[in-house]
Design a protein around this motif. Structure first.
Motif, short mmCIF file in Angstrom:
data_model
loop_
_atom_site.label_atom_id
_atom_site.label_comp_id
_atom_site.label_asym_id
_atom_site.label_seq_id
_atom_site.Cartn_x
_atom_site.Cartn_y
_atom_site.Cartn_z
N ILE A 167 -1.19 -7.48 6.48
CA ILE A 167 -2.00 -6.31 6.14
C ILE A 167 -1.33 -5.10 6.76
O ILE A 167 -0.92 -5.14 7.92
CB ILE A 167 -3.43 -6.47 6.70
CG1 ILE A 167 -4.03 -7.79 6.20
CG2 ILE A 167 -4.31 -5.31 6.29
CD1 ILE A 167 -5.16 -8.28 7.07
N THR A 168 -1.21 -4.05 5.99
CA THR A 168 -0.76 -2.77 6.53
C THR A 168 -1.84 -1.75 6.23
O THR A 168 -2.61 -1.91 5.28
CB THR A 168 0.57 -2.32 5.90
OG1 THR A 168 0.42 -2.32 4.48
CG2 THR A 168 1.71 -3.22 6.29
N TRP A 169 -1.93 -0.74 7.06
CA TRP A 169 -2.97 0.28 6.86
C TRP A 169 -2.54 1.55 7.61
O TRP A 169 -1.56 1.56 8.34
CB TRP A 169 -4.32 -0.22 7.36
CG TRP A 169 -4.35 -0.50 8.83
CD1 TRP A 169 -4.60 0.42 9.82
CD2 TRP A 169 -4.08 -1.74 9.50
NE1 TRP A 169 -4.51 -0.17 11.05
CE2 TRP A 169 -4.20 -1.50 10.89
CE3 TRP A 169 -3.76 -3.03 9.06
CZ2 TRP A 169 -4.01 -2.50 11.84
CZ3 TRP A 169 -3.56 -4.02 10.02
CH2 TRP A 169 -3.68 -3.76 11.39
N CYS A 170 -3.32 2.56 7.43
CA CYS A 170 -3.11 3.81 8.17
C CYS A 170 -3.88 3.71 9.47
O CYS A 170 -5.10 3.61 9.48
CB CYS A 170 -3.57 5.00 7.35
SG CYS A 170 -3.15 6.53 8.16
N GLU A 171 -3.13 3.74 10.58
CA GLU A 171 -3.66 3.48 11.91
C GLU A 171 -3.63 4.77 12.74
O GLU A 171 -2.60 5.44 12.79
CB GLU A 171 -2.76 2.43 12.58
CG GLU A 171 -2.94 2.23 14.05
CD GLU A 171 -4.03 1.22 14.38
OE1 GLU A 171 -4.68 0.71 13.43
OE2 GLU A 171 -4.25 0.95 15.56
N MET A 214 7.86 0.26 2.34
CA MET A 214 7.85 1.66 1.91
C MET A 214 6.81 2.41 2.73
O MET A 214 5.80 1.84 3.15
CB MET A 214 7.46 1.76 0.44
CG MET A 214 8.51 1.20 -0.50
SD MET A 214 7.93 1.20 -2.21
CE MET A 214 6.77 -0.17 -2.12
N SER A 215 7.05 3.72 2.95
CA SER A 215 6.03 4.53 3.61
C SER A 215 6.26 5.99 3.25
O SER A 215 7.27 6.33 2.63
CB SER A 215 6.07 4.35 5.13
OG SER A 215 7.21 4.96 5.66
N ARG A 216 5.31 6.80 3.63
CA ARG A 216 5.44 8.23 3.33
C ARG A 216 5.27 9.05 4.60
O ARG A 216 4.14 9.28 5.05
CB ARG A 216 4.37 8.68 2.33
CG ARG A 216 4.70 10.04 1.73
CD ARG A 216 3.53 10.66 1.06
NE ARG A 216 2.48 10.94 2.03
CZ ARG A 216 1.22 11.11 1.75
NH1 ARG A 216 0.80 11.00 0.51
NH2 ARG A 216 0.33 11.39 2.68
N ASN A 233 2.56 9.11 9.58
CA ASN A 233 2.96 8.34 8.42
C ASN A 233 1.71 7.78 7.74
O ASN A 233 0.68 7.58 8.37
CB ASN A 233 3.90 7.20 8.85
CG ASN A 233 4.84 6.80 7.75
OD1 ASN A 233 4.40 6.67 6.61
ND2 ASN A 233 6.10 6.61 8.06
N ARG A 234 1.83 7.56 6.43
CA ARG A 234 0.72 6.98 5.66
C ARG A 234 1.32 6.14 4.52
O ARG A 234 2.49 6.24 4.21
CB ARG A 234 -0.17 8.08 5.05
CG ARG A 234 -0.89 8.93 6.07
CD ARG A 234 -1.90 9.83 5.36
NE ARG A 234 -2.66 10.65 6.30
CZ ARG A 234 -2.37 11.92 6.60
NH1 ARG A 234 -1.36 12.52 6.05
NH2 ARG A 234 -3.13 12.58 7.45
N ASN A 235 0.48 5.31 3.93
CA ASN A 235 0.86 4.55 2.75
C ASN A 235 2.04 3.61 2.97
O ASN A 235 3.03 3.62 2.24
CB ASN A 235 1.16 5.50 1.56
CG ASN A 235 -0.06 6.30 1.17
OD1 ASN A 235 -1.10 5.70 0.91
ND2 ASN A 235 0.03 7.61 1.16
N GLY A 236 1.91 2.78 4.01
CA GLY A 236 2.90 1.74 4.27
C GLY A 236 2.63 0.54 3.37
O GLY A 236 1.55 -0.04 3.40
N VAL A 237 3.62 0.14 2.56
CA VAL A 237 3.46 -0.97 1.61
C VAL A 237 4.63 -1.94 1.77
O VAL A 237 5.80 -1.55 1.58
CB VAL A 237 3.39 -0.44 0.16
CG1 VAL A 237 3.28 -1.60 -0.82
CG2 VAL A 237 2.21 0.52 0.00
N LEU A 238 4.32 -3.18 2.12
CA LEU A 238 5.34 -4.22 2.30
C LEU A 238 5.75 -4.85 0.98
O LEU A 238 4.93 -4.96 0.05
CB LEU A 238 4.81 -5.32 3.21
CG LEU A 238 4.71 -4.98 4.70
CD1 LEU A 238 3.84 -6.01 5.41
CD2 LEU A 238 6.11 -4.94 5.32
N PHE A 239 6.97 -5.37 0.92
CA PHE A 239 7.40 -6.19 -0.21
C PHE A 239 6.97 -7.63 0.01
O PHE A 239 6.91 -8.09 1.16
CB PHE A 239 8.92 -6.10 -0.38
CG PHE A 239 9.32 -4.88 -1.14
CD1 PHE A 239 9.21 -3.62 -0.58
CD2 PHE A 239 9.77 -4.96 -2.46
CE1 PHE A 239 9.53 -2.48 -1.29
CE2 PHE A 239 10.11 -3.83 -3.18
CZ PHE A 239 9.98 -2.59 -2.59
#
Lengths: 320, 320, 320, 320, 320, 320
Positions: C110-114, C160-162, C143-149
């Motif tokens: 799980i990834t989220w904005c922490e 990926m992140s922004r 940083n926000r919007n961390g998405v794992l492959f």
């Protein structure tokens, strides 16, 4: 008591001229100070007393008492004023800066910018510049530049101030408020707005009361600061205003040109460049002299001189 | 190797004092330079080597190697450092500025602000200041002021940095990050925040690591910059911090007062007025001396001196 | 496992169409919730599990586990996920929001904005959606919007992140970072920038990774959000991108037109009007179906459907 | 007098619930009106009287008297209140909006936002809602949301207000001030700040007093508004606070969750979307009922109901 | 030719009323369109022709021709207008939006907002709505809302426009300019400023010319938009102005109240909520009818009706 | 006529060098002046004439004529230019500043920044610097830095200008416009944009035409100003550009490095620190000399010298 004085240089065509030995107080005049500026003085005993804004090297703002025989050479206390509560309900503020001092009736009243979840106007008094008492703050935040009149107007204390916001306020008008008792304030009146850019750009962003007004035949004479927002920051210059004797919230005249603008290195360089900020004047009505005390570049204290009659004349002839 | 030194003037009561011949590097020290500032030095061979931020007359930012025998008189290369790829995947950045240099184990590591669609922390190394290698950048944008520790902490490289935005960042805290290999970074820890305005206004807007920390009996001693946002722009001053030896992301002491604030003309005038920006120090622990290198007004390089024991003592006694 | 599905209405010419019974999760689906949106789901056991952003009525942000048999009717736990420390050094954050979920090898990541003095990317895992472990955060703020492959790339985890700032970030590019161990991150690569206003205005202010990419014959297919800053605030719409299979930081195609833009009342009205924010997709490659989960108006959860082959085709033919 | 009432729907788990026939006053309830909202009511004779903010179709702001037998169906005068000067020095303002009404001793006092070179707190009174008198404004600009207590506190009138700036103020705390005579005000006390974003985000940008407090066994109960600044503008929700009976500037409890947040179309759509702004309540202590009047979307007036004991209980148990 | 018409509902007291079947053009009226709004129409042959702003699903802005027999049911071309160069030096712009159309002498002139390193006023013409020619742009950037008069004034073409900046311009006055040849423009005259907030807040932020003026006995009658900046964004409403026949840069009357403000769901919800933006009118002077075409919420096209004599009367009686 | 000249110092490696006696005009050169800067000169009779920006002590901006025999010692009139209307429709502006002067065919044309509800380009002419005539302004607001070419291009007058906004414009490109008659303007062409930060940061915020171009074998040579937005405000430096002889809106070369940047105290200190703003040049093509006149720190006038051939060579070799 003789106020500080230096005759106008022959090459000078202006109504106000600087002291050649400026600044009179250096930024490190006391051991803890980062800068000493925006400070106020009054005649006291045989000489003068003052309340000084000294920011320390943590750039914490506080006000300090000081004394001088000649108004030029000052001995400033090394510790800030330790106010006692004038009143059970008094609130201790977060910081103190930009003091003004005025004698009314039986004591010296001090006003300053007081931190109370944002800046507002603190009030205190002393009889001797040794023991100080802090009263209730005059207004709700956000306010700066509270300046009292040296006598009651129609039985009430009168104070000018400039409603502000909680940052580097980009606007600002001068208002008058009245109080029967220095505790509760009301009868708020709008006095002066910034000028239009095209009419008097040096005072087009905001203005604020400077020195304690003194009474002349023309009315109350006050020095105030005006600000222009340039692409490289705020620039503070000084003008004068003549207020109605009976209803001092009525502005009779007000200089379209400035009287002083930053042009010496000690006014152009410092913690905040390009600032002239008047907080007090000493005047000798009989000798037709006035000495203006101003903070320069938020770093040091400087003085300038003028002939009261010339300033009144200039203010009337060059009124906005 | 003798570090540059000048005794404290008798009239000075401060713990840090300036070199009387400042600035030591003029803005036009190399033909192409508009300004030379925010630069780092280390002992090297019998003398010193350094990495210098020289903005050219197109105001393009790059870093240049330089050498000195005495740490005061510097010969700076006329061409910027030409990095070789340390690694196949290395990304060439848009610009380079504000370098720091530190010797760890077998080589000199250089960190700087690297343009990668916005500023982040570039990393490179050299063995000889002749041949240079560029590695992967440490972090995602936006980041500035990456400063490495001179030895591994619990087996990992340790770097301080200041997460930023892509403009004139109006906020900024110092964080620590760790890496097993100088390539992948994690274990991010928050270290220090700006101070409250009422407690220490000179560092109330943002702060950033300055010089490479060095180990003393009190812990790691580091010089850092703090910024206040005045109505006429940002003002940068310098303070010191003592970090825990074992867990250096724990700040044990940190000066409430600044150690140096812009007050000389070369600090108050230049491409960005009112800036003191430390990037390196040279220390002689046995002689109890430290020499701090700082950029002044984003235009020139200056130095200041202090006694390490006095600075530690001051930092502990005046801690925020 | 059958993913939620509804055939395209005959009158619809678009490649993606909404579920007629949207929103599938109302703002008050659990007693404490103010809103439930921007949430992620995965196949789990015979049905589906999910991690949901539920803001409570104090508008505190947290993430909650939930379960569903059909992917449409969800039972969300009434208490937020209670993470155990995966590691001694784990830092507990100030808040959690915008989760993504992905199965890699042996567990659900799980990834989220922490919240860590500003937003960054939190990482945790579970094997069973009952017991959860929190790891080190991936990056420094902001940083926000961390998405794992969903699988390692060249032996490394890929995310990926922004990079952002600490407010309503008015800019934003997507970057890729790699890690050998889910703890230390590096090899940062720039992937995608916002489009030029004149080319694709719906994604001209910022973009962010949305759903976990899934592998197709054309490469990785991902849904992402794009933002335009109108005179009445930010509007969020959804597009798709196809990434290179081997080097997924290389963007092969990316839709110039949006796939979905706010046009239903539940997308136009809510706590933040005009928001479509995809966080997950369920796909059935054999049946050529994908179901996209998105937050609507920062208030509810909705779904939309498409044919994978059509979306790939559309993305290729309408690439920016 | 029976206050408006409707029992709680069985499906509702909240302590406050909306009237099913909301809004009770439409935007065009009088011929000249663009919108009617942010208005105050009191028991009067056998029924109710009110002071209504009606912006006309030039979007000029003014306040109008109105009457109702049941508190739901209102007849609003077609012309604004025509104030007589209560005092020779009274200043006529530029505009009037957001009124509150309270009965103290012998008359109905009205406070509102008064234009005086910027917003401040206007004061007036009436005995009969036919003849109205305007007094001196309470404070210097910039101020909004002045709410009087329904009886003197320690012999003085007490008023809450929110110091503001001259635009869409992005900050705001509630302060208390006292006055011996409704003319001069002082003894300013800070009462409540916005909450931290992570603790209660719906009230993290600014807060302001809403309804006139009424005395319960737990202390004064007041409804107030809190604001969050989203990327699509300000959202206004409602909470409750319990103030100390003797020293009402002491806040004993204050809801961390909101009581009402915009979620109906008439709250989400209008001249300013997503606004719930309480200005008054009617209570029946014996029947344990309270009816709250609030402006919705700066366009219409709506009401909501609650059990006083439940609200007190909720406020205590969910205090920030 | 009969213009679209519907009689005023009996319950309506306003001078302008909406069509009951609004919007007349939906956002997806052509396959590629995201939204169709801010469009202009003219009588053409037996029916009507128009130029429509259709943003496509990449939110690229362009203008399209369309035709209608009754002015309500429109057939819009699926491809944007393909302009030929009227002149060798013609510059092709980055985008096109917000068209107006007017017949002068022998052809239909079209003006629009043209991207030329920022928005300015594009000019083109057609004889038949099949073949179109683009001329030199009228002004330097930044400009919007260029509206031509339907005949020459003192031998010159006359165009109103609103100088702007390159973003969501927060200011804006209407100016007139003249040209002997539709190529070179001069004699710029200031026409109208936004109103003071206290006098007519709906038009206090900026104003812009809307429909092509038509000549009545009272002078030129024009519908224009006015904007207020609320804390939740810009709100656009519509007023009317009467201009001097001979010197149309002299504004004789101008409505203090708006004629239409966003209050229907299709005006309050859409890509940019709360927008009414008039771009054209059709009038039948003999029948005393006018039909106004306006964009709603930057998403759809709607119409409203009025009696010309009533509007003139209302404008005179309610002039600012 | 001999233009002012001083040979290059031996230690100087730059193509442009300052006059050792700078500034040549002090801020108080006339009794009323606060500052004299950004001014233009031309050869006139046996010597030189000029038009000077003198801000008076109310900081009102106006332009004044002046005369000099040697181009260094100037006698400036004590009253501003009193323009007569060249035309019946001429509009009198709010203020005048930043003049340029150029001789075309039979008269001296003057352009300046003219207040017309915001800044635009004023145009006037004189035959003798005694009698002056004001024409129609060239453009709609907002515009600054209008500079005419010294001869017609393809039969039309040609003017560069920089579209602006109504404040401290943070952007700015140079455009060309043409006019058959100095009254109506069109054929607007984009000429030059600011540079990318990474390519030439000194000109990355905005640029504006400076001196009147003069024809060389390489094309038209012009000096222009470029601006960088530092964290302490705008810094203005000077570069050069070579324009195509036939189509001068085509920029052939343009210096990547600046030619002059603020580095003397009179350029770094003043009413607006860190400003070099060229408005005119005098050239002697036969002697290969050019003398550039520039305002320094918005306070005084200074000059610098160069060899035309060297500047052309440098511009070509160091072109952006």
């Amino acid at each position: 008591m003789k106020i500080p004085w230096q005759e106008k240089p022959q090459t000078c065509n202006d109504v106000v001229w600087r002291y050649t030995e400026n600044p009179i107080i250096q930024r490190d005049a006391i051991p803890s100070s980062n800068s000493i500026f925006n400070s106020a003085v009054v005649p006291f005993n045989e000489g003068f007393a003052g309340v000084f804004r000294c920011d320390n090297k943590a750039v914490q703002m506080n006000i300090f008492a000081g004394f001088s025989e000649d108004g030029i050479n000052w001995k400033i206390n090394e510790n800030p004023i330790d106010f006692k509560a004038a009143d059970e309900g008094q609130v201790i503020g977060d910081y103190k800066y930009d003091p003004r001092v005025v004698f009314i009736e039986d004591r010296y009243w001090i006003t300053w910018c007081e931190g109370h979840n944002g800046p507002t106007i603190g009030i205190g008094y002393t009889f001797d510049f040794i023991e100080f008492f802090q009263c209730e703050s005059a207004f709700l935040p956000f306010n700066r530049n509270g300046v009292l009149f040296p006598k009651k107007i129609n039985g009430k204390y009168a104070m000018m101030s400039r409603p502000s916001d909680n940052g580097h306020t980009p606007f600002g008008d001068i208002y008058m408020s009245y109080s029967p008792d220095m505790k509760y304030w009301g009868e708020h009146r709008h006095m002066m707005s910034p000028a239009d850019f095209k009419d008097s750009a040096w005072q087009c962003t905001k203005i604020g009361a400077g020195s304690v007004p003194f009474l002349t035949e023309a009315g109350w004479l006050m020095f105030y600061h005006g600000v222009i927002n340039t692409c490289n920051g705020f620039r503070y210059a000084m003008g004068s205003a003549i207020l109605d004797e009976e209803n001092p919230h009525i502005v009779k005249y007000r200089t379209q040109p400035y009287l002083l603008t930053p042009s010496e290195l000690y006014e152009q360089n410092g913690d905040v460049p390009n600032v002239i900020f008047p907080c007090a004047s000493l005047q000798d009505l009989q000798e037709d002299k006035v000495t203006i005390f101003y903070g320069a570049a938020d770093t040091v204290v400087a003085i300038a001189f003028g002939r009261i009659s010339e300033i009144i004349d200039f203010t009337k002839k060059n009124s906005l």
